[in-house]
Every structure is written in structure tokens, then in C-alpha cells.
Write a protein that holds these residues in place. Structure first.
Motif, PDB file in Angstrom:
ATOM      1  N   ASN A 243      12.032  33.565  53.957  1.00 22.86           N
ATOM      2  CA  ASN A 243      10.666  33.735  54.027  1.00 22.86           C
ATOM      3  C   ASN A 243      10.686  34.307  52.527  1.00 22.86           C
ATOM      4  O   ASN A 243      10.391  35.273  51.874  1.00 22.86           O
ATOM      5  N   VAL A 244       9.494  32.974  52.250  1.00 23.91           N
ATOM      6  CA  VAL A 244       9.921  33.412  50.844  1.00 23.91           C
ATOM      7  C   VAL A 244       8.072  32.370  50.476  1.00 23.91           C
ATOM      8  O   VAL A 244       7.466  31.633  51.305  1.00 23.91           O
ATOM      9  N   LYS A 245       7.831  32.193  49.119  1.00 25.55           N
ATOM     10  CA  LYS A 245       5.957  31.829  49.138  1.00 25.55           C
ATOM     11  C   LYS A 245       6.584  31.632  47.692  1.00 25.55           C
ATOM     12  O   LYS A 245       7.009  30.932  47.013  1.00 25.55           O
ATOM     13  N   VAL A 246       5.757  29.643  47.869  1.00 25.15           N
ATOM     14  CA  VAL A 246       5.736  28.729  46.976  1.00 25.15           C
ATOM     15  C   VAL A 246       5.300  28.391  46.274  1.00 25.15           C
ATOM     16  O   VAL A 246       3.425  28.533  46.640  1.00 25.15           O
ATOM     17  N   ALA A 247       5.176  28.626  44.879  1.00 26.82           N
ATOM     18  CA  ALA A 247       2.920  27.744  43.972  1.00 26.82           C
ATOM     19  C   ALA A 247       4.115  27.357  42.913  1.00 26.82           C
ATOM     20  O   ALA A 247       5.151  26.603  42.491  1.00 26.82           O
ATOM     21  N   ARG A 248       2.464  26.604  42.997  1.00 25.26           N
ATOM     22  CA  ARG A 248       3.157  25.459  41.684  1.00 25.26           C
ATOM     23  C   ARG A 248       3.433  26.529  40.345  1.00 25.26           C
ATOM     24  O   ARG A 248       2.395  27.675  40.349  1.00 25.26           O
ATOM     25  N   GLN A 249       4.299  25.719  39.170  1.00 27.41           N
ATOM     26  CA  GLN A 249       3.761  27.132  38.894  1.00 27.41           C
ATOM     27  C   GLN A 249       2.449  27.588  37.510  1.00 27.41           C
ATOM     28  O   GLN A 249       2.409  27.928  37.230  1.00 27.41           O
ATOM     29  N   SER A 250       1.612  26.130  37.234  1.00 24.69           N
ATOM     30  CA  SER A 250       0.986  26.293  37.032  1.00 24.69           C
ATOM     31  C   SER A 250      -0.705  27.426  37.517  1.00 24.69           C
ATOM     32  O   SER A 250      -0.460  28.012  36.801  1.00 24.69           O
ATOM     33  N   GLU A 251      -0.422  27.162  38.673  1.00 29.28           N
ATOM     34  CA  GLU A 251      -0.991  28.239  39.741  1.00 29.28           C
ATOM     35  C   GLU A 251      -0.382  30.042  39.193  1.00 29.28           C
ATOM     36  O   GLU A 251      -1.457  30.607  39.023  1.00 29.28           O
ATOM     37  N   TYR A 252       0.313  29.664  39.288  1.00 28.69           N
ATOM     38  CA  TYR A 252       1.086  30.867  39.285  1.00 28.69           C
ATOM     39  C   TYR A 252       0.825  31.858  38.027  1.00 28.69           C
ATOM     40  O   TYR A 252       0.733  33.260  37.930  1.00 28.69           O
ATOM     41  N   TYR A 253       1.328  31.060  37.349  1.00 26.81           N
ATOM     42  CA  TYR A 253       0.944  31.692  35.821  1.00 26.81           C
ATOM     43  C   TYR A 253      -0.128  32.123  35.446  1.00 26.81           C
ATOM     44  O   TYR A 253      -0.686  32.888  34.735  1.00 26.81           O
ATOM     45  N   ALA A 254      -1.392  30.987  36.148  1.00 26.47           N
ATOM     46  CA  ALA A 254      -3.263  30.747  36.012  1.00 26.47           C
ATOM     47  C   ALA A 254      -3.267  32.567  36.372  1.00 26.47           C
ATOM     48  O   ALA A 254      -3.561  33.522  35.788  1.00 26.47           O
ATOM     49  N   GLU A 255      -2.454  32.925  37.901  1.00 27.44           N
ATOM     50  CA  GLU A 255      -2.723  34.189  38.587  1.00 27.44           C
ATOM     51  C   GLU A 255      -2.061  35.292  37.998  1.00 27.44           C
ATOM     52  O   GLU A 255      -3.105  36.096  38.059  1.00 27.44           O
ATOM     53  N   GLN A 256      -0.917  34.685  36.451  1.00 27.34           N
ATOM     54  CA  GLN A 256      -0.574  36.629  36.674  1.00 27.34           C
ATOM     55  C   GLN A 256      -1.244  36.496  35.348  1.00 27.34           C
ATOM     56  O   GLN A 256      -1.723  37.516  34.938  1.00 27.34           O
ATOM     57  N   SER A 257      -2.162  35.638  34.580  1.00 24.53           N
ATOM     58  CA  SER A 257      -2.727  36.109  33.147  1.00 24.53           C
ATOM     59  C   SER A 257      -4.608  35.568  33.590  1.00 24.53           C
ATOM     60  O   SER A 257      -5.411  36.613  33.133  1.00 24.53           O
ATOM     61  N   GLU A 258      -4.712  36.118  35.412  1.00 25.70           N
ATOM     62  CA  GLU A 258      -5.482  36.450  35.239  1.00 25.70           C
ATOM     63  C   GLU A 258      -6.203  38.162  35.086  1.00 25.70           C
ATOM     64  O   GLU A 258      -7.643  37.960  34.854  1.00 25.70           O
ATOM     65  N   THR A 259      -6.162  38.648  35.366  1.00 32.97           N
ATOM     66  CA  THR A 259      -6.184  40.276  35.085  1.00 32.97           C
ATOM     67  C   THR A 259      -6.763  40.514  33.895  1.00 32.97           C
ATOM     68  O   THR A 259      -7.951  41.141  33.686  1.00 32.97           O
ATOM     69  N   ILE A 260      -5.688  39.877  32.778  1.00 26.27           N
ATOM     70  CA  ILE A 260      -5.782  40.421  31.604  1.00 26.27           C
ATOM     71  C   ILE A 260      -6.785  39.892  31.060  1.00 26.27           C
ATOM     72  O   ILE A 260      -7.628  40.212  30.438  1.00 26.27           O
ATOM     73  N   THR A 261      -6.695  38.030  31.170  1.00 25.65           N
ATOM     74  CA  THR A 261      -7.544  37.671  30.320  1.00 25.65           C
ATOM     75  C   THR A 261      -9.296  38.349  31.230  1.00 25.65           C
ATOM     76  O   THR A 261     -10.200  38.019  30.283  1.00 25.65           O
ATOM     77  N   ARG A 262      -9.317  38.473  32.579  1.00 29.63           N
ATOM     78  CA  ARG A 262     -10.409  38.688  32.954  1.00 29.63           C
ATOM     79  C   ARG A 262     -10.926  39.978  32.247  1.00 29.63           C
ATOM     80  O   ARG A 262     -12.501  40.313  31.484  1.00 29.63           O
ATOM     81  N   LEU A 263     -10.640  40.856  32.156  1.00 27.40           N
ATOM     82  CA  LEU A 263     -10.873  41.931  31.273  1.00 27.40           C
ATOM     83  C   LEU A 263     -10.996  41.658  29.884  1.00 27.40           C
ATOM     84  O   LEU A 263     -12.181  42.291  30.143  1.00 27.40           O
ATOM     85  N   ILE A 264     -10.420  41.337  29.115  1.00 24.15           N
ATOM     86  CA  ILE A 264     -11.013  40.844  28.182  1.00 24.15           C
ATOM     87  C   ILE A 264     -12.050  40.034  27.787  1.00 24.15           C
ATOM     88  O   ILE A 264     -12.939  40.475  26.908  1.00 24.15           O
ATOM     89  N   THR A 265     -12.543  39.179  28.710  1.00 25.11           N
ATOM     90  CA  THR A 265     -13.255  38.208  28.398  1.00 25.11           C
ATOM     91  C   THR A 265     -14.618  39.046  29.133  1.00 25.11           C
ATOM     92  O   THR A 265     -15.715  39.718  27.908  1.00 25.11           O
ATOM     93  N   THR A 266     -14.461  39.873  29.813  1.00 23.23           N
ATOM     94  CA  THR A 266     -15.159  41.216  30.110  1.00 23.23           C
ATOM     95  C   THR A 266     -15.601  41.896  29.057  1.00 23.23           C
ATOM     96  O   THR A 266     -16.845  42.612  28.831  1.00 23.23           O
ATOM     97  N   LEU A 267     -15.357  42.552  28.402  1.00 19.77           N
ATOM     98  CA  LEU A 267     -15.187  43.466  27.291  1.00 19.77           C
ATOM     99  C   LEU A 267     -15.642  42.446  26.110  1.00 19.77           C
ATOM    100  O   LEU A 267     -17.107  42.834  25.720  1.00 19.77           O
ATOM    101  N   GLY A 268     -15.192  41.724  26.214  1.00 16.45           N
ATOM    102  CA  GLY A 268     -16.243  40.461  25.174  1.00 16.45           C
ATOM    103  C   GLY A 268     -17.717  40.815  24.997  1.00 16.45           C
ATOM    104  O   GLY A 268     -18.140  40.679  24.221  1.00 16.45           O
ATOM    105  N   PHE A 269     -17.623  40.480  27.074  1.00 12.63           N
ATOM    106  CA  PHE A 269     -18.953  39.682  26.729  1.00 12.63           C
ATOM    107  C   PHE A 269     -19.893  41.032  26.631  1.00 12.63           C
ATOM    108  O   PHE A 269     -21.579  41.198  25.878  1.00 12.63           O
ATOM    109  N   LEU A 270     -19.548  42.319  27.373  1.00 16.86           N
ATOM    110  CA  LEU A 270     -20.369  43.254  26.687  1.00 16.86           C
ATOM    111  C   LEU A 270     -20.321  43.852  25.364  1.00 16.86           C
ATOM    112  O   LEU A 270     -21.592  43.697  25.420  1.00 16.86           O
ATOM    113  N   ILE A 271     -19.165  43.579  24.689  1.00 16.18           N
ATOM    114  CA  ILE A 271     -19.755  44.485  23.228  1.00 16.18           C
ATOM    115  C   ILE A 271     -20.536  43.120  22.616  1.00 16.18           C
ATOM    116  O   ILE A 271     -21.614  43.676  21.759  1.00 16.18           O
TER     117      ILE A 271
END
Ligand code: ADP
Ligand code: MG
Lengths: 399, 235
Positions: A243-271
Motif C-alpha cells: 500500500n505505497v506511494k511511488v514518486a521520482r526523487q526529483s518530483e518528491y523533493y520539488a514537492e517538499q520544497s514547494e511550500t517554503i519556496t512559494r512563501l519566500i517568493t511571494t514575500l519577496g515579490f510583495l516587498i
């Protein structure tokens, strides 16, 4: 009569007058250039955090690498796989093999508290238990100091990023793991990737220390080729034992970094956007004063037959050039101040610290220059139009 | 050739011209039903009290402004109805302006200032230089060609202004109080120069002035008062 050459020479000469008169208005000009440089520094600087973070998270993923978690798990933290399952996964079709067996590493992932060098406060550092294939399922892994831990022994090696950001992780020191103290015997690098933020030990040793029995949290595998992924995934997801979930490493890591990357990017654009509004007003002010200081000059040129279009274009060019100077200064400042600036931050998705370096990429520099150009064009447009609309006869009366 | 020009050889024909400025809700009637004809080759002085509309009339003839009513015809062309763009090109080709305060570009040397109107032509760099040198020689400023305006005396700056006004060999030279900011000696030299341009080179010149010494050099003087021209000064 008024051909393109003629128009061009009009623009060149009016632009030249504007640029030559900058020394007389150097205060306002400098303020504008500095304002725009500030916008670009902040924009590029903040975005370089996101770029560096994303790069750290994705650089270690090889195109033919896969990761398997329990179905429904967003991260290794909340995943769990038994030995029977990890064996089926390692033997699945598509997994590359060597004489020693399949290139799959069943891994354990726990978090321990270690004080940050910068603050002295405890932070979450991932401690990973790995199998011997761990070195082959990831790219660019290298021992840079000391040695590899011995399999079966209570020893750890530490990622270069973790060693830099946290205290007590140098070769020769000991870390507390539950009731035990384990020596650090080596430092490894992973090309700046996420693994560099981790501490590694033998999976079996870690299972024993944490009373995990024979369970794991993830399997990292290297496939025969990037194209083998679908076959690998299909065989695992269709297997009723798993009962597993399978992902490419690249996709997994990209997903893992998404929240924080988006937050920083949004903040950066706003400022940067808020600052850009200020900079536009600065540029407007500079160009309005440039126009009013040169009202009679511009009116004289137009009396001589210079066209109002040439006046507009010239003033826009002047404003654009000033802005580009500001943009170049800002980009350079951001590059020298932030590029490869090492830091670490919490990655909420894995609930642990990620060490990374700010990356001022060429794309970010181009983006900074584009922003400065836009500021210059917007700031120059209205004053230029005002200059072109000046009634000549009235403007000539001004002293 | 249009009908008006054929029955009258005047280079400049101002007919029935009125000019009203609006300042807020107030209308300022500056010129009313004004007629003026200037034959080619004339050196006309335009006099009148301050604020009588001399500059306004000069601007209408030079295509810097448009009349509220009436027509302005120069060299057979009705200029008050040209588009802004066409009018700018027309000015470049037909009019040289000389200003009371010279209006030189401070960041350019005298010769570069004189060259400015030539940038609107298709002359090569070498040809431009020839024209500039000739114009500077004509006004007696060759030795100061490479000087910046702020290092020139008022008289010299006005020579540069005149050289810029004649460098394209325009149909008309329009001077607005060209000696108004100069002392008597420098002013006389400028007037000598304008007179020579008119007599020896056939330039048609219209000069606004309120100095009788200046108007005495002209071939004819007209007086502007209450929006109308007359041939006699108003008492
Ligand atoms: N652009 C303008 N807007 C409003 N009033 C103007 C404008 N130009 C000139 N005037 C007014 O028209 C009158 C005539 O001005 P002007 O032609 O400069 O007189 P002069 O050159 O004879 O001294 C003055 O009352 C002046 O204030
Ligand atoms: Mg006047």
C-alpha cells in the motif's frame, strides 16, 4: 523629409543633452538610482533565498531515482514500511542491480535536537538510517573529511551543511541519540543537496536504538533508466501486498520544497513591489524635475524643428538608462552580498532544518534588470509626455 | 502658385489675424484683425509697448503658435493649418530664430550649438561642418567655436545664436529683441551684423525691438498697439 536617420539623430542629441545635464541634478538622480538599486537588491536577494532552497532540495535527485513511501504519507516523517514490504520493493521490476544486489536503500528517518551555531538554540536535525545502497541511489555523494561509518557500529557521518550550521558535529565529537552517545567519524557532501543537512547512520543500528524492530520509513531506489519509472510504479501500486506511494526523487523533493519556496517568493515579490512603487515615484520626481529644469531648452529645440516624439523617446531613454544603472548596481550588490550565503531554515514539510546557500542565478539578475527597466519606463513616461505637450510659445517665455 | 500669392509678391502675409489667450476664465485679446505683409528681402522692425503682442505676432509668423482666427501665409504656404509634426519640419526648413536670451544649450560648444538645426537635415558630418564654419565666420565667431556658452560674452553668445539662426539658410530670420540683453556697444555690433545679413546676403528679417536705435537700422518699422499695426508710433 524627416526620415528615420534624421529622427535618430534628434533622439541621440536630445538624449545627450539630458545625460550631460545630470551633474547639475546629481542629488535627485543619485537618489533615484539608489532607490532602484534598493528594489533590485531586495528582489534579487529574497528570490535568491528561494532559488537556493529549491536548488538544495532538488540538486541531489537523479533522473533515474525513485522514492517509495507508505500510501498517503506526505513525507518520510509520517511514512512506515515493514521489512517484508521493502524487500518486495527492492526486487520490483525496473530497479537497477549490481553484483551486490538491487540498488535500493530502505531507510529510517528520525529527528534529533542539536543546537544551531548561530543562535545556540536547539533545532530539528534529521538523522537518517541507511543501507549500503544509499550511496548509489543518490548522485554526487562523497566523504570529504574523516571516513565512512562502519556497518553495524554505533557511528555516524554528518552532512557538510549540517556540520556547518550546527555545533558539535565536527569529526571526533559525539552526538546524543536517545540514551547513547555516538561519535562523528566523517563529513560527507552531496553537491549542496538536501542530504547534506542530514546525519547518517546504519539503518540497523538506528532501528535498535529507537526500538523500531525491523521497520523503515522509505525506500530510495535507482532505476535502470528514467524511462523505467512507470513500470516500477505500476508494479508496486498494483501489488495487493503493498500500500505505497511511488514518486521520482526529483518530483518528491520539488514537492517538499514547494511550500517554503512559494512563501519566500511571494514575500519577496510583495516587498519588492512595494519598494518598486516608491522607486517609480522617485523616478517620476527625477524626470519631472529634469523636464522642468530643461523646459526652455526643450522648447528651444522644438522651435528649431525637433519633433515632440523625439523629445518623448529621449526622456524615456534617459530614465531607462538611469534605471538600468540602478538595476545593475542592485544586481551586483545582491550578488556580492547574498550569492552562496550559507544558512539553514526549517522545512515544515519534513519538519527539519535544511542547510542551503542563497543562489543569485542569472535568471534572477535578468529579472532584477527587467524590473528596473519597467520602473524607469513608467517613471519616465509621464514626465516625457508632459515635456512633449508643452506649448512651445508658452515654454519659451519661462526663464 | 495660389491666387493670393500671384497677385501679391509678399513673402509673409498675415491676414485678418486675431489671437486670444485664455488665462483661467479670463480672455486676453492680444491681436485683433491684424494685417501685415513682408516682402522678400525686407528688414522689418516691429515695435510697440511691452505686452502689446510683439512676441505673439512673431511666434505666429514663425509657426510656434496658431492664430485664433485669420491666416498666416509664408512663401505661399498657409502655415496656421499645418499639423504639429509638419509644422516642426516646416520651421526647421524655413525659419531661423534669434532669442533675446540666446537660448544656447549650455552643455554644447558654440559650434555644436550652431550645428543643431543641421541635425534635422540629411547633410553629412563633413557638410555640416562646412556650413557651421561658414556661419561662424559670417558672424565673426570662428575663434570662439570650441567655447562653451558660459565662457562667452553676451555679444558673443548672441553671435552664436544668429549663426544657429542662419546656418540652414532659412527663408526667414525672426529675432525677438536680439539686443535686449546687451550693452550699447555689443548691441550695435549685433545690429551691424543683422544689417549686413540683410543687405549683403538678402536675408528677410523681422526683428522685434523697443529700442529706436535698433529700429533705425531696419528698412521699415511697424508699430503694434491695441492689437493693431500702424506705420506711425502711437503717442
Ligand atoms: N501663452 C500665453 N498664455 C497667456 N497669456 C499670454 C501668453 N503669451 C502671451 N500672453 C499675454 O499676451 C500679451 C502679449 O504678450 P507678448 O506677445 O509677449 O507681448 P510683447 O512681446 O509685446 O511684450 C501679454 O499680456 C501676455 O501676458
Ligand atoms: Mg516680447
Amino acid at each position: 523629409m524627416a526620415g528615420p536617420i534624421n529622427w535618430f539623430s534628434q533622439i541621440v542629441s536630445i538624449t545627450k543633452f539630458g545625460l550631460l545635464s545630470i551633474p547639475q541634478r546629481r542629488g535627485a538622480v543619485a537618489a533615484t538610482v539608489i532607490g532602484i538599486a534598493g528594489v533590485v537588491t531586495v528582489l534579487v536577494g529574497v528570490l535568491s533565498i528561494a532559488a537556493g532552497f529549491r536548488q538544495a532540495m532538488t540538486v541531489s535527485a537523479s533522473p533515474d531515482g525513485a522514492i517509495v513511501l507508505r500510501s498517503g504519507a506526505d513525507s518520510e516523517m509520517v511514512s512506515g514500511l515493514g521489512r517484508d514490504q521493502t524487500r518486495v520493493i527492492a526486487d520490483a521490476p525496473g530497479v537497477a542491480r549490481t553484483a551486490q544486489g538491487p540498488l535500493a536503500s530502505a531507510e529510517l528517518f528520525v529527528i534529533i535536537n542539536i543546537p544551531k551555531r548561530s543562535t545556540g538554540l536547539d533545532a530539528n536535525v534529521p538523522l537518517r538510517g541507511v543501507e549500503s545502497a544509499a550511496w548509489q541511489v543518490r548522485d554526487n555523494m562523497k566523504i570529504v573529511q574523516g571516513r565512512m561509518f562502519e556497518w553495524g557500529k554505533d557511528e555516524v557521518i554528518v552532512g557538510a551543511g549540517a556540520a556547518r550550521e550546527f555545533s558539535g558535529l565536527d569529526v571526533g565529537s559525539k552526538i546524543k541519540v536517545g540514551r547513547y552517545e555516538w561519535p562523528v567519524v566523517g563529513i560527507f557532501s552531496a553537491n549542496g543537496g538536501a542530504a547534506e543537512s542530514e546525519i547518517w547512520a546504519d539503518a540497523k543500528v538506528l532501528q535498535a536504538a529507537y526500538n523500531r524492530g525491523d521497520s523503515f520509513q522509505s525506500v530510495y531506489a535507482r532505476l535502470n533508466s528514467p524511462g523505467a519509472f512507470q513500470e516500477f510504479k505500476d508494479s508496486l501500486t498494483s501489488n495487493p501486498q503493498l500500500n505505497v506511494k511511488v514518486a521520482r526523487q526529483s518530483e518528491y523533493y520539488a514537492e517538499q520544497s514547494e511550500t517554503i519556496t512559494r512563501l519566500i517568493t511571494t514575500l519577496g515579490f510583495l516587498i519588492a513591489f512595494l519598494m518598486a512603487i516608491g522607486a517609480v515615484f522617485g523616478a517620476l520626481n527625477t524626470m519631472y524635475s529634469a523636464v522642468s529644469a530643461r523646459t526652455r531648452e526643450i522648447a528651444t529645440l522644438r522651435a528649431l524643428g525637433f519633433g515632440s516624439g523625439a523629445v518623448v523617446v529621449s526622456l524615456m531613454i534617459e530614465s531607462l538608462l538611469l534605471a538600468l544603472v540602478g538595476g545593475a548596481i542592485g544586481g551586483g550588490l545582491a550578488y556580492f552580498a547574498f550569492n552562496n550565503f550559507h544558512t539553514s531554515t526549517m522545512n515544515w514539510q519534513s519538519f527539519s532544518q535544511i542547510a542551503f546557500a542563497f543562489k543569485v542565478t542569472p535568471e534572477l539578475l535578468v529579472r532584477g534588470i527587467v524590473w528596473s527597466a519597467l520602473i524607469g519606463l513608467i517613471g519616465g513616461l509621464f514626465p516625457a509626455i508632459r515635456a512633449a505637450r508643452l506649448p512651445i510659445a508658452a515654454a519659451l517665455r519661462e526663464l | 502658385m495660389n491666387e493670393n500669392q500671384s497677385n501679391n509678391g509678399a513673402l509673409v502675409r498675415v491676414e485678418n489675424v486675431g489671437k486670444i489667450f485664455h488665462r483661467g476664465s479670463e480672455d486676453i485679446h492680444v491681436l485683433a484683425d491684424l494685417h501685415l505683409q513682408v516682402p522678400a528681402g525686407e528688414f522689418l522692425a516691429l515695435m510697440g509697448p511691452s505686452g502689446s503682442g510683439k512676441t505673439t505676432l512673431l511666434n505666429l509668423i514663425g509657426g510656434l503658435d496658431r492664430p485664433t482666427k485669420g491666416s498666416v501665409v509664408v512663401a505661399g504656404e498657409r502655415i496656421d493649418q499645418l499639423s504639429d509634426r509638419t509644422l516642426a519640419a516646416w520651421r526647421a526648413r524655413h525659419v531661423g530664430f534669434v532669442f533675446q536670451l540666446y537660448n544656447l544649450m549650455p552643455v554644447l560648444t558654440a559650434e555644436r550649438n550652431v550645428e543643431l538645426p543641421l541635425l534635422l537635415t540629411h547633410l553629412s558630418k563633413a557638410d555640416r561642418k562646412k556650413h557651421v564654419d561658414a556661419a561662424l565666420a559670417m558672424v565673426g565667431l570662428s575663434h570662439r567655436a570650441k567655447h562653451y556658452p558660459r565662457t562667452l560674452s553676451g555679444g558673443e553668445q548672441q553671435r552664436a545664436g544668429i549663426a544657429r539662426g542662419i546656418v540652414t539658410d532659412p527663408t526667414l530670420l525672426l529675432c525677438d529683441e536680439p539686443t535686449g540683453d546687451l550693452d550699447r556697444k555689443a548691441g550695435n555690433e549685433i545690429l551691424d551684423l543683422l544689417q549686413a545679413l540683410n543687405r549683403e546676403h538678402g536675408k528677410t528679417i523681422i526683428m522685434v525691438t523697443h529700442d529706436p536705435h535698433a529700429s533705425a537700422r531696419a528698412s521699415r518699422t511697424v508699430y503694434l498697439d491695441k492689437g493693431q499695426l500702424s506705420n506711425e508710433p502711437v503717442k
